[in-house]
Design a protein around this motif. Structure first.
Motif, PDB file in Angstrom:
ATOM      1  N   TYR A  52      -5.460 -24.155  25.022  1.00 53.07           N
ATOM      2  CA  TYR A  52      -4.659 -23.181  24.439  1.00 53.07           C
ATOM      3  C   TYR A  52      -5.229 -21.700  24.660  1.00 53.07           C
ATOM      4  O   TYR A  52      -4.786 -20.746  24.757  1.00 53.07           O
ATOM      5  CB  TYR A  52      -4.713 -23.337  23.020  1.00 53.07           C
ATOM      6  CG  TYR A  52      -4.240 -24.744  22.711  1.00 53.07           C
ATOM      7  CD1 TYR A  52      -2.744 -24.721  22.573  1.00 53.07           C
ATOM      8  CD2 TYR A  52      -4.753 -25.839  22.490  1.00 53.07           C
ATOM      9  CE1 TYR A  52      -1.973 -26.224  22.289  1.00 53.07           C
ATOM     10  CE2 TYR A  52      -4.525 -27.034  21.847  1.00 53.07           C
ATOM     11  CZ  TYR A  52      -2.823 -27.325  22.070  1.00 53.07           C
ATOM     12  OH  TYR A  52      -2.025 -28.612  21.770  1.00 53.07           O
ATOM     13  N   LEU A  53      -6.569 -21.587  24.441  1.00 47.72           N
ATOM     14  CA  LEU A  53      -7.027 -20.208  24.553  1.00 47.72           C
ATOM     15  C   LEU A  53      -6.805 -19.591  25.949  1.00 47.72           C
ATOM     16  O   LEU A  53      -6.675 -18.303  26.376  1.00 47.72           O
ATOM     17  CB  LEU A  53      -8.639 -20.115  24.363  1.00 47.72           C
ATOM     18  CG  LEU A  53      -8.982 -19.835  22.938  1.00 47.72           C
ATOM     19  CD1 LEU A  53      -8.979 -21.276  22.180  1.00 47.72           C
ATOM     20  CD2 LEU A  53     -10.226 -18.983  22.720  1.00 47.72           C
ATOM     21  N   ASP A  54      -7.038 -20.358  27.144  1.00 50.44           N
ATOM     22  CA  ASP A  54      -6.969 -20.049  28.216  1.00 50.44           C
ATOM     23  C   ASP A  54      -5.769 -19.554  28.819  1.00 50.44           C
ATOM     24  O   ASP A  54      -5.559 -18.547  29.512  1.00 50.44           O
ATOM     25  CB  ASP A  54      -7.298 -21.005  29.552  1.00 50.44           C
ATOM     26  CG  ASP A  54      -8.861 -21.358  29.375  1.00 50.44           C
ATOM     27  OD1 ASP A  54      -9.582 -20.471  28.938  1.00 50.44           O
ATOM     28  OD2 ASP A  54      -9.420 -22.177  30.034  1.00 50.44           O
ATOM     29  N   ARG A  55      -4.655 -20.221  28.099  1.00 49.55           N
ATOM     30  CA  ARG A  55      -3.312 -19.472  28.482  1.00 49.55           C
ATOM     31  C   ARG A  55      -2.839 -18.638  27.576  1.00 49.55           C
ATOM     32  O   ARG A  55      -1.528 -18.251  27.814  1.00 49.55           O
ATOM     33  CB  ARG A  55      -2.451 -21.223  28.494  1.00 49.55           C
ATOM     34  CG  ARG A  55      -2.346 -21.991  29.524  1.00 49.55           C
ATOM     35  CD  ARG A  55      -1.472 -23.298  29.273  1.00 49.55           C
ATOM     36  NE  ARG A  55      -2.201 -24.090  28.367  1.00 49.55           N
ATOM     37  CZ  ARG A  55      -1.609 -24.642  27.190  1.00 49.55           C
ATOM     38  NH1 ARG A  55      -0.091 -24.441  26.998  1.00 49.55           N
ATOM     39  NH2 ARG A  55      -1.948 -25.313  26.330  1.00 49.55           N
ATOM     40  N   GLY A  56      -3.466 -18.445  26.502  1.00 50.34           N
ATOM     41  CA  GLY A  56      -3.146 -17.345  25.419  1.00 50.34           C
ATOM     42  C   GLY A  56      -2.015 -17.939  24.522  1.00 50.34           C
ATOM     43  O   GLY A  56      -1.318 -17.223  23.721  1.00 50.34           O
ATOM     44  N   GLU A  57      -1.973 -19.281  24.367  1.00 51.37           N
ATOM     45  CA  GLU A  57      -1.241 -20.003  23.373  1.00 51.37           C
ATOM     46  C   GLU A  57      -1.993 -20.144  22.090  1.00 51.37           C
ATOM     47  O   GLU A  57      -3.269 -19.870  22.035  1.00 51.37           O
ATOM     48  CB  GLU A  57      -0.834 -21.345  23.713  1.00 51.37           C
ATOM     49  CG  GLU A  57      -0.140 -21.477  24.882  1.00 51.37           C
ATOM     50  CD  GLU A  57       1.542 -20.886  24.719  1.00 51.37           C
ATOM     51  OE1 GLU A  57       1.734 -21.024  23.667  1.00 51.37           O
ATOM     52  OE2 GLU A  57       2.135 -20.760  25.817  1.00 51.37           O
ATOM     53  N   ARG A 160     -12.741 -12.059  29.902  1.00 48.40           N
ATOM     54  CA  ARG A 160     -12.027 -13.224  29.309  1.00 48.40           C
ATOM     55  C   ARG A 160     -11.058 -14.090  30.221  1.00 48.40           C
ATOM     56  O   ARG A 160     -10.171 -13.205  30.879  1.00 48.40           O
ATOM     57  CB  ARG A 160     -11.562 -13.108  27.965  1.00 48.40           C
ATOM     58  CG  ARG A 160     -12.608 -12.983  26.870  1.00 48.40           C
ATOM     59  CD  ARG A 160     -12.378 -12.518  25.399  1.00 48.40           C
ATOM     60  NE  ARG A 160     -10.906 -12.844  25.018  1.00 48.40           N
ATOM     61  CZ  ARG A 160     -10.562 -12.464  23.752  1.00 48.40           C
ATOM     62  NH1 ARG A 160     -11.169 -11.943  22.969  1.00 48.40           N
ATOM     63  NH2 ARG A 160      -9.367 -12.860  23.282  1.00 48.40           N
ATOM     64  N   ASP A 162      -8.327 -15.280  29.200  1.00 49.58           N
ATOM     65  CA  ASP A 162      -7.102 -14.972  28.618  1.00 49.58           C
ATOM     66  C   ASP A 162      -6.699 -13.473  28.780  1.00 49.58           C
ATOM     67  O   ASP A 162      -5.740 -12.894  28.215  1.00 49.58           O
ATOM     68  CB  ASP A 162      -6.786 -15.297  27.247  1.00 49.58           C
ATOM     69  CG  ASP A 162      -7.852 -14.925  26.353  1.00 49.58           C
ATOM     70  OD1 ASP A 162      -8.836 -14.290  26.474  1.00 49.58           O
ATOM     71  OD2 ASP A 162      -7.644 -14.963  25.104  1.00 49.58           O
ATOM     72  N   ASP A 163      -7.589 -12.719  29.489  1.00 51.33           N
ATOM     73  CA  ASP A 163      -7.383 -11.248  29.840  1.00 51.33           C
ATOM     74  C   ASP A 163      -6.642 -11.093  31.247  1.00 51.33           C
ATOM     75  O   ASP A 163      -6.493 -10.226  31.793  1.00 51.33           O
ATOM     76  CB  ASP A 163      -8.425 -10.348  29.820  1.00 51.33           C
ATOM     77  CG  ASP A 163      -8.709 -10.056  28.397  1.00 51.33           C
ATOM     78  OD1 ASP A 163      -7.737 -10.218  27.332  1.00 51.33           O
ATOM     79  OD2 ASP A 163      -9.980  -9.627  27.938  1.00 51.33           O
ATOM     80  N   ALA A 167      -1.459 -14.354  30.392  1.00 56.07           N
ATOM     81  CA  ALA A 167      -2.223 -14.923  29.235  1.00 56.07           C
ATOM     82  C   ALA A 167      -1.963 -13.478  28.406  1.00 56.07           C
ATOM     83  O   ALA A 167      -1.609 -13.692  27.144  1.00 56.07           O
ATOM     84  CB  ALA A 167      -3.459 -15.304  29.274  1.00 56.07           C
ATOM     85  N   ARG A 170       1.737 -13.417  27.027  1.00 57.25           N
ATOM     86  CA  ARG A 170       2.064 -14.534  26.126  1.00 57.25           C
ATOM     87  C   ARG A 170       1.441 -14.283  24.903  1.00 57.25           C
ATOM     88  O   ARG A 170       2.060 -14.332  23.754  1.00 57.25           O
ATOM     89  CB  ARG A 170       1.325 -15.985  26.773  1.00 57.25           C
ATOM     90  CG  ARG A 170       1.737 -17.045  25.995  1.00 57.25           C
ATOM     91  CD  ARG A 170       3.214 -17.387  25.979  1.00 57.25           C
ATOM     92  NE  ARG A 170       3.643 -18.308  24.818  1.00 57.25           N
ATOM     93  CZ  ARG A 170       4.530 -18.178  24.298  1.00 57.25           C
ATOM     94  NH1 ARG A 170       5.246 -17.326  24.227  1.00 57.25           N
ATOM     95  NH2 ARG A 170       4.626 -19.345  23.351  1.00 57.25           N
ATOM     96  N   ARG A 171      -0.013 -13.605  24.802  1.00 56.26           N
ATOM     97  CA  ARG A 171      -0.290 -13.169  23.480  1.00 56.26           C
ATOM     98  C   ARG A 171       0.292 -12.165  22.714  1.00 56.26           C
ATOM     99  O   ARG A 171       0.584 -12.135  21.410  1.00 56.26           O
ATOM    100  CB  ARG A 171      -2.073 -13.040  23.604  1.00 56.26           C
ATOM    101  CG  ARG A 171      -2.733 -14.158  24.119  1.00 56.26           C
ATOM    102  CD  ARG A 171      -4.028 -13.581  24.894  1.00 56.26           C
ATOM    103  NE  ARG A 171      -4.743 -12.488  24.009  1.00 56.26           N
ATOM    104  CZ  ARG A 171      -5.679 -11.742  24.602  1.00 56.26           C
ATOM    105  NH1 ARG A 171      -5.711 -11.654  26.052  1.00 56.26           N
ATOM    106  NH2 ARG A 171      -6.395 -11.010  23.918  1.00 56.26           N
TER     107      ARG A 171
END
Ligand code: AP5
Ligand code: ZN
Length: 214
Positions: A52-57, A160, A162-163, A167, A170-171
């Motif tokens: 979830y974190l890696d994808r920005g979910e 990171r 998710d940067d 991602a 998505r965030r």
């Protein structure tokens, strides 16, 4: 004091929370930091939350609220806390209101950090995060003394997962759709204050402190 910081990804919540929690003498409870710490140690929570974190979910609510319930039950949170990154959905906000209501200790203030989108994207693109203590640095806006090394703990910095662009987008979308509705929820309760969070780190710290120490 029981404080919640709300703002889009890259608003500077973590940057401000670290120094402000120390000044106010309350623990800084950042759900993103707790997830990343668990991912680094490959705990069951880390293994469950990593994708979830890696994808920005968003991590599913029941996982996140269970984790926060445990953290708020620790001794150091009894006299107050600075929550960063939680709540992020209406159901998380309702969970928090219920658990604080049970103990008769409602939130004192919800502080919204408002920054325009272009500025936030620049901040995220240049962010470097400490692999050990989780501090955020920025290659241009907030550089460590030694390039690539954390001032606080001398550990290496990294970008990171998710940067990455997908991602980040998505965030930002999730912030607009899932989290921004909390602003109305807290405004109706009379606890919301908004500050302008663009400008230098120190200038923003002053604005935050002027609200929180008023
Ligand atoms: P989280 O870690 O909470 O990420 P976020 O909300 O996206 O926030 P960021 O950490 O990206 O930004 P920030 O506002 O803290 O900015 P920072 O101070 O670093 O969550 C990550 C993930 O965990 C989520 O995507 C989700 O998967 C999961 N998660 C977490 N909580 C959850 C929940 N409640 N429910 C479900 N899932 C959850 O600053 C950014 C950069 O700008 C840095 O480089 C910094 O040095 C720089 N900077 C800061 N201030 C300034 C300034 N004034 N001027 C110039 N540069 C600045
Ligand atoms: Zn560090």
């Amino acid at each position: 004091r029981r404080i919640v910081l709300i703002g889009p990804p890259g608003a500077g919540k973590g940057t401000q929370a670290k120094s402000i929690s120390a000044k106010l003498g309350v623990p800084h409870i950042a759900t993103g930091d707790i997830f990343r710490n668990n991912i680094a140690r490959s705990t069951p929570l880390g293994i469950e939350s990593k994708s979830y974190l890696d994808r920005g979910e968003l991590v599913p609510d029941h996982v996140t609220t269970g984790m926060v319930r445990q953290r708020l039950a620790e001794d150091d949170a009894a006299a107050g806390f600075l929550l960063d990154g939680f709540p992020r959905t209406l159901s998380q906000a309702e969970f928090l209101a219920e658990s604080l209501g049970e103990s008769g200790t409602p939130l004192d203030v919800v502080l919204e950090m408002s920054v325009e989108r272009g500025q936030v994207l620049l901040r995220l693109a240049g962010r470097r995060t400490c692999t050990s203590c989780g501090s955020s640095w920025h290659v241009r806006f907030n550089p460590p003394i030694v390039h690539g090394i954390c001032d606080h703990c001398s550990s290496p910095l990294e970008r990171r997962a998710d940067d990455a662009e997908d991602a980040i987008n998505r965030r930002q979308d999730l912030y607009a759709h899932e989290t921004a509705p909390l602003l109305g929820f807290y405004r109706r309760q009379g606890v919301l204050t908004t500050i302008e969070a663009s400008g230098a780190v120190e200038a923003v710290t002053e604005r935050v402190l002027s609200i929180l120490t008023a």
